[in-house]
Design a protein around this motif. Structure first.
Motif, PDB file in Angstrom:
ATOM      1  N   ARG A  19       0.511  -1.081   0.210  1.00 45.20           N
ATOM      2  CA  ARG A  19      -0.590   0.140  -0.125  1.00 45.20           C
ATOM      3  C   ARG A  19       1.002   0.878  -0.097  1.00 45.20           C
ATOM      4  O   ARG A  19       0.255   2.421  -1.045  1.00 45.20           O
ATOM      5  CB  ARG A  19      -1.052   0.208   0.987  1.00 45.20           C
ATOM      6  CG  ARG A  19      -2.340  -1.101   1.271  1.00 45.20           C
ATOM      7  CD  ARG A  19      -3.482  -0.861   2.320  1.00 45.20           C
ATOM      8  NE  ARG A  19      -2.572  -0.501   3.533  1.00 45.20           N
ATOM      9  CZ  ARG A  19      -3.035  -2.481   4.027  1.00 45.20           C
ATOM     10  NH1 ARG A  19      -3.507  -3.179   3.623  1.00 45.20           N
ATOM     11  NH2 ARG A  19      -2.606  -2.800   5.409  1.00 45.20           N
ATOM     12  N   GLN A  21       3.863   1.646  -1.275  1.00 48.58           N
ATOM     13  CA  GLN A  21       4.617   1.869  -2.504  1.00 48.58           C
ATOM     14  C   GLN A  21       3.546   2.399  -3.618  1.00 48.58           C
ATOM     15  O   GLN A  21       4.101   3.290  -4.090  1.00 48.58           O
ATOM     16  CB  GLN A  21       5.327  -0.061  -3.388  1.00 48.58           C
ATOM     17  CG  GLN A  21       5.699   0.187  -4.459  1.00 48.58           C
ATOM     18  CD  GLN A  21       6.129  -0.799  -5.461  1.00 48.58           C
ATOM     19  OE1 GLN A  21       5.108  -1.784  -4.923  1.00 48.58           O
ATOM     20  NE2 GLN A  21       7.624  -1.508  -5.226  1.00 48.58           N
ATOM     21  N   ASN A  22       2.336   1.931  -3.657  1.00 45.37           N
ATOM     22  CA  ASN A  22       1.195   2.059  -4.347  1.00 45.37           C
ATOM     23  C   ASN A  22       0.578   3.379  -3.890  1.00 45.37           C
ATOM     24  O   ASN A  22       0.509   4.459  -5.339  1.00 45.37           O
ATOM     25  CB  ASN A  22      -0.175   0.913  -4.448  1.00 45.37           C
ATOM     26  CG  ASN A  22      -0.642   0.673  -5.633  1.00 45.37           C
ATOM     27  OD1 ASN A  22       0.395   0.788  -6.611  1.00 45.37           O
ATOM     28  ND2 ASN A  22      -1.513   0.678  -5.317  1.00 45.37           N
ATOM     29  N   THR A  23       0.680   4.694  -2.546  1.00 47.30           N
ATOM     30  CA  THR A  23       0.528   5.666  -2.540  1.00 47.30           C
ATOM     31  C   THR A  23       1.516   5.891  -3.128  1.00 47.30           C
ATOM     32  O   THR A  23       1.508   7.127  -3.488  1.00 47.30           O
ATOM     33  CB  THR A  23       0.334   5.718  -1.136  1.00 47.30           C
ATOM     34  OG1 THR A  23      -0.149   4.764  -0.064  1.00 47.30           O
ATOM     35  CG2 THR A  23      -0.233   6.797  -0.610  1.00 47.30           C
ATOM     36  N   GLU A  26       1.053   6.653  -6.658  1.00 45.67           N
ATOM     37  CA  GLU A  26      -0.466   6.866  -7.001  1.00 45.67           C
ATOM     38  C   GLU A  26      -0.376   9.204  -6.609  1.00 45.67           C
ATOM     39  O   GLU A  26      -0.269  10.103  -7.223  1.00 45.67           O
ATOM     40  CB  GLU A  26      -1.495   6.707  -6.267  1.00 45.67           C
ATOM     41  CG  GLU A  26      -1.820   5.567  -6.911  1.00 45.67           C
ATOM     42  CD  GLU A  26      -2.482   4.805  -5.613  1.00 45.67           C
ATOM     43  OE1 GLU A  26      -3.339   5.379  -4.203  1.00 45.67           O
ATOM     44  OE2 GLU A  26      -3.666   3.908  -5.507  1.00 45.67           O
ATOM     45  N   GLU A  68       9.450  -0.387 -10.558  1.00 45.00           N
ATOM     46  CA  GLU A  68       8.041  -1.072 -10.375  1.00 45.00           C
ATOM     47  C   GLU A  68       6.668  -0.455 -11.257  1.00 45.00           C
ATOM     48  O   GLU A  68       6.109  -0.845 -11.551  1.00 45.00           O
ATOM     49  CB  GLU A  68       7.485  -1.037  -8.887  1.00 45.00           C
ATOM     50  CG  GLU A  68       7.527   0.364  -8.197  1.00 45.00           C
ATOM     51  CD  GLU A  68       8.479   1.029  -7.475  1.00 45.00           C
ATOM     52  OE1 GLU A  68       8.866   2.046  -7.035  1.00 45.00           O
ATOM     53  OE2 GLU A  68      10.046   0.437  -8.126  1.00 45.00           O
ATOM     54  N   THR A  69       7.440   0.980 -11.543  1.00 44.84           N
ATOM     55  CA  THR A  69       6.692   1.442 -12.500  1.00 44.84           C
ATOM     56  C   THR A  69       6.256   0.194 -13.559  1.00 44.84           C
ATOM     57  O   THR A  69       5.361   0.951 -14.589  1.00 44.84           O
ATOM     58  CB  THR A  69       7.209   2.408 -12.764  1.00 44.84           C
ATOM     59  OG1 THR A  69       8.539   2.551 -13.934  1.00 44.84           O
ATOM     60  CG2 THR A  69       7.052   3.752 -11.793  1.00 44.84           C
ATOM     61  N   TYR A  72       3.007  -0.752 -13.076  1.00 44.38           N
ATOM     62  CA  TYR A  72       2.255   0.136 -12.522  1.00 44.38           C
ATOM     63  C   TYR A  72       0.960   0.337 -13.240  1.00 44.38           C
ATOM     64  O   TYR A  72       1.312   0.996 -14.623  1.00 44.38           O
ATOM     65  CB  TYR A  72       2.744   1.096 -11.900  1.00 44.38           C
ATOM     66  CG  TYR A  72       1.734   2.430 -11.334  1.00 44.38           C
ATOM     67  CD1 TYR A  72       0.729   2.275  -9.982  1.00 44.38           C
ATOM     68  CD2 TYR A  72       1.157   3.614 -11.630  1.00 44.38           C
ATOM     69  CE1 TYR A  72      -0.216   2.764  -9.792  1.00 44.38           C
ATOM     70  CE2 TYR A  72       0.344   4.073 -11.434  1.00 44.38           C
ATOM     71  CZ  TYR A  72       0.093   4.295 -10.198  1.00 44.38           C
ATOM     72  OH  TYR A  72      -1.160   5.141  -9.643  1.00 44.38           O
TER      73      TYR A  72
END
Length: 250
Positions: A19, A21-23, A26, A68-69, A72
């Motif tokens: 979460r 990493q995702n934040t 984003e 990691e993009t 994404y």
């Protein structure tokens, strides 16, 4: 008891890390969306050029430093940029309008690919000036080797456009674009390009235009007349075990 405790620790730590990493992604996506709008909507050319250059540099640096993009989704940014990803998520092209061209559009890009578990990037450190952007990547297999048919588009004026398909493959940790997998009756090619009059297809609803198609193991290349008008006929290249062979007009 020890195994159960470790399971609980992993259960709580990894979702939180995901979460976080995702934040992060984003937040950066929102930042770059704001920066893109800032220069694309700017009517002063000099400040637009500065902001466009800043966007290109920062975006390339971020993609290169954050592997990691590659997987994404970029749900917001892909509404403004051209982000094309292969089905296996091992190859991605990012392209964007620098807004510094006139009717001949100027694009910049960064290529991202995965090889042996590592994500690599290819880009020009300076702001690029190319008329092409990638709109689609089609994954195929030839002789047990995965190839990617990369569809790219050129805008040279309000009338003069082009679309091409080029073969890419990942081998020995490198992205290769020189393999000649398209065969005419007399020539082997690594890419096929059509130049056309945009106004002959202006009423088509899709954007970007999807003129070159791959369906049922056949590659369809639109037939264009001498005036650049796109016809309703296609040059057909049939996929076999080793290459795409031209088989005629349909």
């Amino acid at each position: 008891m020890f195994k159960y405790t470790c399971f609980l620790i992993a259960f709580f730590i990894f979702p939180n890390a995901f979460r976080a990493q995702n934040t992060k992604l984003e937040n950066k996506e929102q930042y770059f969306l704001t920066q893109y709008k800032k220069y694309s909507e700017n009517e002063d050319y000099d400040s637009k050029a500065d902001e466009s250059l800043k966007f290109s540099g920062e975006f390339k640096k971020f993609i290169a430093e954050n592997p990691e993009t590659l997987t994404y989704d970029f749900k917001l940014l892909k509404k403004k940029l051209f982000i094309a990803t292969s089905a296996d998520k091992k190859l991605r092209f990012y392209g964007w309008d620098t807004e510094l061209g006139g009717t001949m559009k100027s694009f910049d890009q960064i290529i991202q690919y995965s090889s042996n578990g590592k994500t690599k990037t290819i880009f020009n450190k300076d702001q690029a000036d190319t008329a092409y952007f990638t709109s689609e990547i089609i994954k195929v297999t030839l002789n047990k080797q995965i190839y990617y048919l990369v569809i790219s588009n050129g805008i040279f004026s309000s009338k003069d456009n082009s679309q091409r398909v080029q073969a890419f493959t990942i081998s020995n940790n490198r992205l290769i674009d020189s393999n000649k997998i398209f065969r005419t009756k007399t020539t082997a090619l690594n890419k096929i390009q059509i130049d056309f009059d945009f106004f002959s297809v202006v009423n088509r609803p899709e954007r970007p235009l999807k003129l070159i198609k791959f369906e049922q193991n056949k590659l369809y290349i639109p037939l264009v007349d001498k005036e650049g008008k796109v016809s309703d006929k296609f040059l057909i290249y049939q996929l076999n075990n080793n290459y795409f062979q031209y088989i005629g007009i349909q």
